[in-house]
Scaffold this motif. Structure first.
Motif, PDB file in Angstrom:
ATOM      1  N   ARG A  61       0.826  -1.216   0.000  1.00  0.00           N
ATOM      2  CA  ARG A  61       0.000   0.000   0.000  1.00  0.00           C
ATOM      3  C   ARG A  61       0.860   1.265   0.000  1.00  0.00           C
ATOM      4  NH1 ARG A  61      -5.538  -1.395   2.021  1.00  0.00           N
ATOM      5  NH2 ARG A  61      -5.826  -3.287   0.809  1.00  0.00           N
ATOM      6  N   MET A  62       2.143   1.091   0.320  1.00  0.00           N
ATOM      7  CA  MET A  62       3.101   2.212   0.290  1.00  0.00           C
ATOM      8  C   MET A  62       3.857   2.239  -1.037  1.00  0.00           C
ATOM      9  SD  MET A  62       2.963   3.847   3.226  1.00  0.00           S
ATOM     10  CE  MET A  62       4.523   4.687   3.234  1.00  0.00           C
ATOM     11  N   GLY A  63       3.471   1.352  -1.967  1.00  0.00           N
ATOM     12  CA  GLY A  63       4.131   1.308  -3.269  1.00  0.00           C
ATOM     13  C   GLY A  63       5.381   0.443  -3.291  1.00  0.00           C
ATOM     14  N   LEU A  64       5.622  -0.318  -2.229  1.00  0.00           N
ATOM     15  CA  LEU A  64       6.798  -1.182  -2.156  1.00  0.00           C
ATOM     16  C   LEU A  64       6.348  -2.614  -2.438  1.00  0.00           C
ATOM     17  CD1 LEU A  64       8.317   0.422   1.044  1.00  0.00           C
ATOM     18  CD2 LEU A  64       9.041   0.795  -1.325  1.00  0.00           C
ATOM     19  N   ARG A  65       6.374  -2.978  -3.710  1.00  0.00           N
ATOM     20  CA  ARG A  65       5.804  -4.255  -4.133  1.00  0.00           C
ATOM     21  C   ARG A  65       6.850  -5.331  -4.385  1.00  0.00           C
ATOM     22  NH1 ARG A  65       0.611  -3.709  -4.610  1.00  0.00           N
ATOM     23  NH2 ARG A  65      -0.304  -1.679  -4.970  1.00  0.00           N
ATOM     24  N   PHE A  66       8.116  -4.992  -4.281  1.00  0.00           N
ATOM     25  CA  PHE A  66       9.184  -5.973  -4.506  1.00  0.00           C
ATOM     26  C   PHE A  66       9.867  -6.270  -3.176  1.00  0.00           C
ATOM     27  CE2 PHE A  66      13.384  -7.502  -5.407  1.00  0.00           C
ATOM     28  CZ  PHE A  66      13.197  -8.361  -6.478  1.00  0.00           C
ATOM     29  N   GLU A  67       9.871  -7.542  -2.795  1.00  0.00           N
ATOM     30  CA  GLU A  67      10.491  -7.951  -1.546  1.00  0.00           C
ATOM     31  C   GLU A  67      11.432  -9.112  -1.828  1.00  0.00           C
ATOM     32  OE1 GLU A  67       9.203  -9.176   3.006  1.00  0.00           O
ATOM     33  OE2 GLU A  67       7.673  -9.076   1.450  1.00  0.00           O
ATOM     34  N   ALA A  68      12.591  -9.076  -1.202  1.00  0.00           N
ATOM     35  CA  ALA A  68      13.567 -10.147  -1.409  1.00  0.00           C
ATOM     36  C   ALA A  68      14.328 -10.411  -0.119  1.00  0.00           C
ATOM     37  CB  ALA A  68      14.545  -9.772  -2.520  1.00  0.00           C
ATOM     38  N   ILE A  69      14.818 -11.632  -0.021  1.00  0.00           N
ATOM     39  CA  ILE A  69      15.758 -12.005   1.027  1.00  0.00           C
ATOM     40  C   ILE A  69      17.110 -12.124   0.336  1.00  0.00           C
ATOM     41  CG2 ILE A  69      16.372 -13.685   2.805  1.00  0.00           C
ATOM     42  CD1 ILE A  69      13.604 -12.321   3.229  1.00  0.00           C
ATOM     43  N   VAL A  70      18.085 -11.366   0.807  1.00  0.00           N
ATOM     44  CA  VAL A  70      19.414 -11.362   0.190  1.00  0.00           C
ATOM     45  C   VAL A  70      20.393 -11.988   1.170  1.00  0.00           C
ATOM     46  CG1 VAL A  70      21.206  -9.949  -0.883  1.00  0.00           C
ATOM     47  CG2 VAL A  70      18.801  -9.250  -1.058  1.00  0.00           C
ATOM     48  N   HIS A  71      21.061 -13.045   0.705  1.00  0.00           N
ATOM     49  CA  HIS A  71      22.051 -13.763   1.504  1.00  0.00           C
ATOM     50  C   HIS A  71      23.425 -13.234   1.107  1.00  0.00           C
ATOM     51  CE1 HIS A  71      18.696 -16.492   2.226  1.00  0.00           C
ATOM     52  NE2 HIS A  71      18.488 -16.433   0.927  1.00  0.00           N
ATOM     53  N   VAL A  72      24.137 -12.646   2.058  1.00  0.00           N
ATOM     54  CA  VAL A  72      25.391 -11.951   1.763  1.00  0.00           C
ATOM     55  C   VAL A  72      26.571 -12.683   2.393  1.00  0.00           C
ATOM     56  CG1 VAL A  72      26.649  -9.771   2.029  1.00  0.00           C
ATOM     57  CG2 VAL A  72      24.154  -9.749   1.715  1.00  0.00           C
ATOM     58  N   GLN A  73      27.601 -12.878   1.589  1.00  0.00           N
ATOM     59  CA  GLN A  73      28.861 -13.424   2.092  1.00  0.00           C
ATOM     60  C   GLN A  73      29.898 -12.307   2.036  1.00  0.00           C
ATOM     61  OE1 GLN A  73      29.371 -16.832  -0.556  1.00  0.00           O
ATOM     62  NE2 GLN A  73      29.109 -18.150   1.240  1.00  0.00           N
ATOM     63  N   LEU A  74      30.685 -12.198   3.098  1.00  0.00           N
ATOM     64  CA  LEU A  74      31.721 -11.178   3.160  1.00  0.00           C
ATOM     65  C   LEU A  74      33.076 -11.771   2.778  1.00  0.00           C
ATOM     66  CD1 LEU A  74      30.853  -9.277   6.473  1.00  0.00           C
ATOM     67  CD2 LEU A  74      29.992  -8.890   4.154  1.00  0.00           C
TER      68      LEU A  74
END
Length: 153
Positions: A61-74
């Motif tokens: 409803r705030m216009g944020l329609r893309f959601e993802a889980i990002v797995h990060v390696q350092l």
């Protein structure tokens, strides 16, 4: 550490469901006087059991329609590298949650963006420019099954 009894748990469940309930409404639901309930809530706040109060906002409803889980390696796990990464992530509005975990990835980010193009900009202009980031794998969220469940013991 405050000992949470059954009555405290009922208070916490009510607050997590709707923190706008009046003191009188909660007291009636729990079966105690309003002043006794108020004192118990204060104790839970002072002990850090209740961290904050807030509203749950619908991202779509705030216009944020893309959601993802990002797995990060350092690439680096020294204090400077991880500190810079954590500080950068804490200051990005797209990053809703960040967890340091065990396993293959070092960090897991829940990211909200307007659309795929905005997410791509987040990756290219922010995440991949962090010196400590070696790689990132993305899982796109297709549907949310459960979020913000109440904390119970």
């Amino acid at each position: 550490m405050t000992q949470v009894d059954d009555r405290d748990q009922r208070i916490l469940t009510l607050l997590q469901k709707d923190c706008r309930l009046s003191n009188a409404e909660m007291a009636e639901a729990v079966g105690m006087s309003a002043s006794a309930l108020w004192r118990r809530v204060r104790v839970l706040e002072e002990a850090g059991v209740i961290e904050r109060y807030g509203a749950t906002v619908n991202p779509a409803r705030m216009g944020l329609r893309f959601e993802a889980i990002v797995h990060v390696q350092l690439t680096r796990h020294d204090r400077e590298g991880t500190g810079a990464f954590i500080s950068a992530v804490q200051n990005r509005a797209e990053v809703q949650e960040c967890y340091a975990t065990t396993g293959q990835s070092d960090y897991h980010l829940r990211v909200l963006c307007r659309d795929l193009d905005a997410f791509n900009r987040f990756l290219e202009e922010f995440l991949f420019r962090q010196p400590a980031v070696a790689s990132a794998q993305t899982n796109v969220v297709l549907r949310t099954i459960k979020r913000n469940g109440p904390v119970t013991r």
